[in-house]
Design an enzyme around this catalytic site. Structure first.
Site, mmCIF file in Angstrom:
data_model
loop_
_atom_site.group_PDB
_atom_site.id
_atom_site.type_symbol
_atom_site.label_atom_id
_atom_site.label_comp_id
_atom_site.label_asym_id
_atom_site.label_seq_id
_atom_site.Cartn_x
_atom_site.Cartn_y
_atom_site.Cartn_z
ATOM 1 N N GLU A 54 44.664 37.299 45.505
ATOM 2 C CA GLU A 54 45.057 38.324 46.481
ATOM 3 C C GLU A 54 46.279 39.091 46.003
ATOM 4 O O GLU A 54 46.371 40.311 46.187
ATOM 5 C CB GLU A 54 45.316 37.702 47.848
ATOM 6 N N GLU A 93 45.585 47.515 43.940
ATOM 7 C CA GLU A 93 45.493 48.540 44.977
ATOM 8 C C GLU A 93 46.744 49.408 45.029
ATOM 9 O O GLU A 93 46.654 50.632 45.150
ATOM 10 C CB GLU A 93 45.237 47.894 46.337
ATOM 11 N N GLU A 153 51.056 43.327 53.264
ATOM 12 C CA GLU A 153 49.624 43.093 53.064
ATOM 13 C C GLU A 153 49.074 42.131 54.123
ATOM 14 O O GLU A 153 49.371 40.936 54.106
ATOM 15 C CB GLU A 153 49.367 42.525 51.662
#
Length: 124
Positions: free
Chosen positions: A75, A82, A34
């Site tokens: 995050e 996601e 990420e």
């Protein structure tokens, strides 16, 4: 009665040990996969030590550090959302977009929180 996951079952110290390893694997995955997490981790590497060198109270320092850590936490959750959405389907769908957009909005609010907290503590 709902069925439990077949992966559950460890208790006590074994559960804590397993959870530690799963958490470290999650941090490793986020850092390697990420880009946003890497950028925010770099922000944390810069801001957290800086908080110790600034002339602020211990409470202010704690708030400053907590606000930065909150960005990393949000995050991680956003990245998990996601990944889950992408695992379910890579097809474009308005609910998938909504889930990803809401996760992104949460990260944005966490970043705004950093600016607000640091500004309030530093400017008094």
């Amino acid at each position: 009665m709902l069925e439990e996951s077949p992966f559950k079952g460890k208790t006590g110290l074994q559960r804590v040990w397993n959870a530690l390893h799963y958490s470290l694997a999650g941090l490793h995955a986020a850092f390697t996969c990420e880009d946003a997490f890497r950028q925010e981790a770099l922000l944390a590497v810069l801001l957290i030590p800086a908080a110790f060198f600034l002339p602020v109270t211990w409470v202010g320092r704690a708030l400053m550090i907590a606000s930065v850590l909150l960005v990393l936490i949000v995050e991680l959750l956003n990245s998990a959302i996601e990944a889950t959405v992408d695992r379910v389907s890579l097809d474009r769908h308005h609910l998938s977009k909504r889930a990803k957009d809401i996760g992104s909005a949460a990260v944005l609010l966490a970043l705004i929180n950093v600016v607000s907290v640091w500004g309030c503590v530093l400017l008094g």
